[in-house]
Design an enzyme around this catalytic site. Structure first.
Site, short mmCIF file in Angstrom:
data_model
loop_
_atom_site.label_atom_id
_atom_site.label_comp_id
_atom_site.label_asym_id
_atom_site.label_seq_id
_atom_site.Cartn_x
_atom_site.Cartn_y
_atom_site.Cartn_z
N CYS A 2 24.00 22.17 -10.39
CA CYS A 2 25.11 22.92 -11.00
C CYS A 2 24.85 23.23 -12.47
CB CYS A 2 26.38 22.10 -10.90
SG CYS A 2 26.73 21.54 -9.25
N ARG A 27 18.51 26.74 -12.18
CA ARG A 27 18.71 25.37 -11.69
C ARG A 27 19.04 25.34 -10.20
NH1 ARG A 27 20.22 21.76 -16.09
NH2 ARG A 27 21.50 20.59 -14.64
N TRP A 74 26.03 23.93 -6.94
CA TRP A 74 25.08 23.61 -5.88
C TRP A 74 25.81 22.57 -5.02
CZ3 TRP A 74 22.08 19.44 -4.05
CH2 TRP A 74 20.95 19.80 -3.31
N ASN A 100 29.82 18.97 -13.36
CA ASN A 100 28.49 18.68 -12.80
C ASN A 100 28.44 17.20 -12.50
OD1 ASN A 100 27.74 21.26 -13.34
ND2 ASN A 100 26.11 20.76 -14.78
N GLY A 101 27.74 16.83 -11.42
CA GLY A 101 27.59 15.41 -11.10
C GLY A 101 28.35 15.06 -9.83
N GLU A 482 -0.28 18.03 -5.02
CA GLU A 482 0.52 18.97 -5.81
C GLU A 482 0.35 20.40 -5.27
OE1 GLU A 482 2.86 18.90 -7.68
OE2 GLU A 482 2.85 20.73 -8.89
N LYS A 486 3.36 22.85 -3.85
CA LYS A 486 3.62 24.20 -4.37
C LYS A 486 3.70 25.19 -3.21
CE LYS A 486 4.75 23.58 -7.59
NZ LYS A 486 4.79 22.34 -8.27
N GLU A 489 6.97 24.73 -1.13
CA GLU A 489 8.24 25.14 -1.74
C GLU A 489 8.29 26.62 -2.07
OE1 GLU A 489 9.16 23.23 -5.51
OE2 GLU A 489 7.05 23.17 -6.05
N HIS A 505 -9.71 10.19 10.87
CA HIS A 505 -8.90 9.11 11.44
C HIS A 505 -7.63 9.66 12.09
CE1 HIS A 505 -11.57 6.12 9.81
NE2 HIS A 505 -11.57 6.82 8.69
N LYS A 603 16.50 23.05 -9.67
CA LYS A 603 15.53 22.72 -10.72
C LYS A 603 15.59 21.25 -11.10
CE LYS A 603 12.34 23.39 -13.75
NZ LYS A 603 10.98 23.38 -13.19
C1 F6R Z 1 8.26 20.76 -7.60
C2 F6R Z 1 9.27 20.26 -8.52
C3 F6R Z 1 9.94 18.99 -8.19
C4 F6R Z 1 10.13 18.15 -9.48
C5 F6R Z 1 10.95 16.90 -9.15
C6 F6R Z 1 11.11 16.01 -10.36
O1 F6R Z 1 7.69 21.95 -8.06
O2 F6R Z 1 9.57 20.88 -9.50
O3 F6R Z 1 9.24 18.29 -7.23
O4 F6R Z 1 8.88 17.81 -9.97
O5 F6R Z 1 12.21 17.28 -8.68
O6 F6R Z 1 11.80 16.66 -11.37
P1 F6R Z 1 11.77 16.12 -12.85
O7 F6R Z 1 10.36 16.25 -13.33
O8 F6R Z 1 12.71 17.00 -13.61
O9 F6R Z 1 12.19 14.68 -12.81
#
Ligand code: F6R
Length: 608
Positions: A2, A27, A74, A100-101, A482, A486, A489, A505, A603
């Site tokens: 949010c 976000r 959200w 928010n929260g 990683e 990417k 997502e 395995h 985000k």
């Molecule tokens: C993937 C991504 C998420 C964040 C994760 C942690 O591209 O952005 O996996 O890395 O949600 O977020 P932070 O770094 O803000 O704690």
């Protein structure tokens, strides 16, 4: 997740609120709304879906007024629809609020309010707060908000507009960020810095259970008991441009291209420009403390977790420091054994990730030292950890982490060099050699970025691939995790990363004609092993792309090879990550995916 914005001042606030919500849209959200004092009443407009639905509604029926609050939601409690969208009001229409929260004790509070005859219209925990403040209100907004706040458990950032004081905003928070600032035309509040940047770079972060009262001529601060307090002003170094897309089609592409500068800015903070050496005051441990360290426990989520895995390799290889890396959502519910001289390192771009915060608080409750790697000044993790090593990535708007991940790995590399020297594993001159080479990496990165068309062409050819594997060993395996995240997502392709030696395995059973295998092969001592693993999948029909550190002799084991300028093995992740990010990006574009706001994602994950 949010987003909150609020304004009170001289200007019409509708466009200010919409602009602020737009800058927080990254976000992730599924409905949006505003509440504005229109001179007679608090007018509320809410819409399901993206911001343009709200903009359309406000275009058709504008609200004139100079004080208001806005929100992007959200969904957590109750589906994303207009009724559940914020702002919420109390039954008597005395106030509107955005939140928010998550209010953890909302059921108990709701039952009590139901018994007192309050009727609810939404399924949200937020409406409970609005109704409760409405019940407690007896003409003194500050008193009602403070009394309500002291009954709330959980996380919240609240901005509240009262009908009886239509030129004032009441803001409180607990475990959810809230930042306020004064601009030329009035006072602003938001849940995140980008919303404030067009108006001011001088901001104040509210701490847990503090209150800010915003009026057009000033902002006053109070502690949880309502006593006035002084707050420090922080100068934000990001500028508005940094939070705009510029000539790039997507923030993600822009942020991938910002990585050479992000790396440079990060180095500048940790390496003295005068001496060219690591800055004494930039790292957490003295020589004596560094030698007492028994182990480092890294706890984080998602890409930040993957950065931790890369960091483990750096720290173990260079500084011979044992490192455990844990996913925060698992760690917080594990037995979480720890020993003396084992600090916890929290890695987080946002500094607001709920699980990472929970792990940090576990450590703090048992007096374990906490060190953060974080990108956001004033965030909960940056504020609460004993020490924070900042990354200097600037604002990261795309949901997918790119430059924040890179800078996290760079900080870990610099920390590994610092510890390697302090623990006696590298001489000062060897550290200097590494630093000199590192300073040239941004140019190498630019050379890799200049070849993006090659990645795009490859992505276009393979955009419809259903099965994809990333394989690598050691540091490369950490990187593969990683790369796979990417792709999942951004391009919604089911893929995974495997330790190349582990394929046989079990996983190799999945490889068949046409399977796409991306082999990251940058570590010289492991190249011959990688070559064998590539052959194993090749003979089973896989189409192989290899990413290599310089021309490495791997070309005969793959269908296509992308090499980057040769660097020492430990620096390969800084370059190898770029084609992998670009690959996910261009496949996502070719598949028509929502690049900057992938489905179901937010985000910063501020809820569990
Ligand atoms: C993937 C991504 C998420 C964040 C994760 C942690 O591209 O952005 O996996 O890395 O949600 O977020 P932070 O770094 O803000 O704690």
């Amino acid at each position: 997740m949010c987003g909150i914005v609020g304004y009170t001042g001289k200007q019409n606030c509708m466009s200010i609120l919409l602009r602020g919500l737009g800058s927080l849209a990254y976000r992730g959200y599924d409905s949006a709304g505003v509440a504005i004092w229109n001179g007679t009443t608090i007018a509320v407009t809410k819409e399901r879906g993206k911001l343009f639905a709200l903009e359309d509604a406000l275009d058709k029926k504008p609200i004139e007024g100079t004080t208001g609050i806005g929100h992007t939601r959200w969904a957590t409690h109750g589906e994303p629809n207009v009724v559940n969208a914020h702002p919420h009001t109390d039954a008597k229409g005395q106030l509107a609020l955005v939140h928010n929260g998550i209010i953890e004790n909302y059921r108990t509070l709701k039952e009590q309010l139901l018994r007192e005859g309050v009727t609810f219209v939404s399924e949200t925990d937020t409406e409970v707060v609005a109704q409760m403040i409405g019940k407690l209100y007896d003409g003194d907004p500050k008193k009602a908000v403070l009394r309500a706040m002291n009954k709330l458990e959980g996380t919240f950032a609240l901005a509240i507009l009262f009908r009886d004081e239509p030129d004032t905003l009441y803001c409180v928070c607990n475990g959810s960020p809230m930042v306020v600032g004064r601009g030329r035309s009035g006072s602003f509040v938001a849940s995140d810095i980008p919303a404030l940047l067009p108006y001011t770079r001088k901001v104040t972060f509210l701490e847990n259970r503090q209150m800010a009262i915003l009026q057009k001529n000033g902002i006053r601060y109070y502690d949880r008991d309502g006593n006035p307090i002084e707050k420090e002003i922080t100068e934000v170094e990001w500028d508005v441009e940094a939070a705009r897309k510029g000539n790039f089609e997507h923030f993600m592409l822009k942020e991938i291209h910002e990585q050479p500068d992000a790396l440079l800015h990060t180095i500048e903070q940790y390496v003295s420009s005068r001496t060219g050496c690591l800055r004494e005051d930039a790292f957490p441990w003295t020589k004596e403390e560094a030698n007492q360290l028994k182990r480092l426990r890294i706890v984080s989520c998602g890409s930040a977790y993957h950065a931790g895995l890369v960091g483990k390799k750096f720290l173990e290889h260079l500084a011979k420091l044992p490192v455990e890396v844990e996913v925060a959502s698992e760690y917080r519910y594990s037995d979480a054994l720890y020993s003396e001289n084992e600090p916890m390192m929290l890695i987080s771009q946002s500094g607001e990730t709920a699980d990472t915060i929970a792990a940090m608080r576990m450590a703090k409750s048992r007096n374990q030292e906490t060190v953060a790697i974080c990108n956001v000044i004033g965030s909960t993790i940056a504020r609460e950890c004993d020490r924070t090593l900042f990354t200097y990535a600037g604002p990261e708007i795309a949901v997918a982490a790119t430059k924040s991940y890179l800078t996290q790995t760079v900080v870990l590399f610099l920390l590994a060099l610092d510890l390697a020297e302090k623990r006696g594993w590298l001489t000062h001159s060897k550290v200097q050699e590494q630093l000199e080479r590192l300073k040239r990496v941004p140019d190498d990165m630019r050379a890799v970025l200049a070849r993006k068309e090659q990645v795009q062409a490859y992505a276009n050819r393979h955009a419809l691939t259903k099965k994809m594997f990333f394989i690598g060993r050691g540091l490369d395996h950490a990187l593969c995790l990683e790369a796979a995240l990417k792709l999942k997502e951004i391009a919604y392709i089911h893929t995974d990363a495997y330790a190349a030696g582990e394929l046989k395995h079990g996983t190799i059973a999945l490889v068949e004609d046409g399977s796409l295998v991306i082999s990251v092969a940058t570590q010289k001592p492991l190249l011959s092993k990688m070559a064998s693993n590539m052959e194993e999948v090749r003979v089973r029909g896989a189409d192989i792309l290899a990413i290599t550190n310089g021309s490495s002799g791997m070309e005969e084991h793959c269908d296509e090879q992308w090499d980057f300028p040769e660097v020492p093995d430990m620096m390969a992740p800084f370059l190898a990550v770029i084609p992998l990010q670009l690959l996910a990006y261009y496949i996502g574009v070719a598949r028509g995916c929502s690049i900057d706001q992938p489905r179901n994602l937010a985000k910063s994950v501020t809820v569990e």
